[in-house]
Scaffold this active site. Structure first.
Site, short mmCIF file in Angstrom:
data_model
loop_
_atom_site.label_atom_id
_atom_site.label_comp_id
_atom_site.label_asym_id
_atom_site.label_seq_id
_atom_site.Cartn_x
_atom_site.Cartn_y
_atom_site.Cartn_z
N LYS A 150 0.55 1.68 -3.08
CA LYS A 150 -0.60 2.13 -3.87
C LYS A 150 -0.28 2.30 -5.35
O LYS A 150 -1.19 2.40 -6.18
CB LYS A 150 -1.14 3.44 -3.30
CG LYS A 150 -1.69 3.32 -1.88
CD LYS A 150 -2.87 2.36 -1.80
CE LYS A 150 -3.51 2.39 -0.42
NZ LYS A 150 -4.68 1.49 -0.32
N ASP A 151 1.00 2.32 -5.72
CA ASP A 151 1.36 2.33 -7.14
C ASP A 151 0.72 1.15 -7.86
O ASP A 151 0.31 1.24 -9.02
CB ASP A 151 2.88 2.24 -7.32
CG ASP A 151 3.59 3.54 -7.04
OD1 ASP A 151 2.93 4.52 -6.65
OD2 ASP A 151 4.82 3.57 -7.21
#
Length: 346
Positions: free
Chosen positions: A48-49
């Site tokens: 999700k970064d």
């Protein structure tokens, strides 16, 4: 001449370029070769970064986000952590609506990163005012100078992986992969990656992993959202009780469903056989691989790449807790509780 220090300017420069790692012992009995794209190597320890950084920077370029603004998001934990991390570096406030299904570890991590957290009941319909979708929307409407990321219905979620994860896997495998397999929640990871890979080679087979209690598999097969399919399940970040527009069903060839129990045990097995400390959804994708192998999906020429989305440290109070596993009824005659391997020296 004085040489400069070889250092990154900030933690955000470490997002992406994660390694693929060959799986050995756990895949020893399967035909083909199996590789994990280990997203825990991102600085926020999850895939999700990529979307947090990409969506926020796109909003900055368009003038939607300005210094001192507030970012609001719906999350099962990982996206929230990534947004909080990006917000710290870029100087934004961060408010997150989190599902109560998220592990205590994840919620504590969000607070530790300075985010304001609203914990919302998991087992309510998406249009219920208490759901984390509706709570995030209400907070956004009530908060002046806020931007709602809305990852489930944001095309940029797909674009983030189309421009990063897909090209990375293609380059790392020298275009040799035959299968790409990933869990589907918002659908951004599998959709963006698959869209890029299929443009390079349309014969690559893309398989999504869904949960029992989720509507995605049946929707893919019939085009209908069957509410009778919906019931509570435990895996975080996998499956949905609605249809996210961030899922491109056209680039997914088929879905496989996995159970909470088998996914939990398989995550623990990955950790003990491969030395990769993986999260619940990584266990789910590996469980899907097991089921596909048993059904004859792979042959000796198969080169399979799967996404391991996050790190096991976020599930210490869940799948890596014997007490939690016991409470769920996950220990039985097949999966026997192991003896505690701790001895205290007095």
């Amino acid at each position: 001449m004085k040489q400069e220090i070889d250092a990154y300017n900030n933690v955000l420069e470490l997002v992406g370029q994660t390694p693929i790692i060959k799986l050995n012992r756990i895949a020893n009995d399967f035909q083909g070769e199996f590789y994990a794209k280990f997203e825990a190597f991102n600085p926020g320890h999850s895939t999700k970064d990529r979307i947090a950084l990409y969506i926020i920077e796109q909003a900055e370029k368009k003038g939607i986000l300005k210094p001192g603004d507030t970012i609001v998001e719906t999350t099962s934990g990982n996206t929230g952590f990534s947004i909080a991390m990006v917000s710290i570096i870029k100087g934004y406030e961060c408010i997150l609506a989190v599902s109560s299904k998220s592990s205590k570890d994840k919620i504590d991590m969000l607070r530790a990163m300075g985010a304001k957290v609203y914990v919302c009941p998991a087992h309510v319909s998406a249009d219920d005012p208490r759901s984390y979708y509706q709570v995030a929307r209400r907070i956004h409407e009530e908060t002046k100078g806020s931007v709602y990321i809305n990852q489930y219905f944001n095309e940029l979620n797909i674009d983030a992986h189309y421009t990063s994860t897909g090209p990375e896997i293609w380059k790392q495998t020298n275009g040799q992969l035959t299968h790409f397999i990933a869990c589907s929640g918002t659908g951004g990871t599998i959709s963006g990656t698959a869209r890029f890979l299929k443009e390079q080679n349309p014969n690559i087979k893309v398989i999504g992993v869904d949960a029992y209690g989720s509507v995605l598999k049946k929707y893919h097969e019939t085009g209908e959202l069957d509410k009778d399919e919906i019931y509570p399940y435990r895996i975080e970040g996998l499956g949905k009780n609605l249809i996210p527009t961030a899922t491109d069903f056209d680039v997914i060839d088929k879905f496989v469903k996995v159970t909470d129990e088998e996914s939990a045990h398989t995550a623990r097995e990955v950790s003990k056989t491969e030395g990769l400390f993986v999260g619940y959804t990584s266990g789910a994708v590996m469980q899907a691989i097991k089921q596909l192998a048993a059904d004859g999906e792979f042959d000796e020429n198969s080169k399979v790449v799967m996404i391991f989305p996050d790190h096991g440290s976020r599930y210490m109070s869940k799948i890596y807790s014997d007490e939690w596993m016991r409470d769920q009824g996950f220990f039985d005659s097949v999966n026997i509780e192991e003896e505690i391997q701790i001895e205290y020296v007095k």
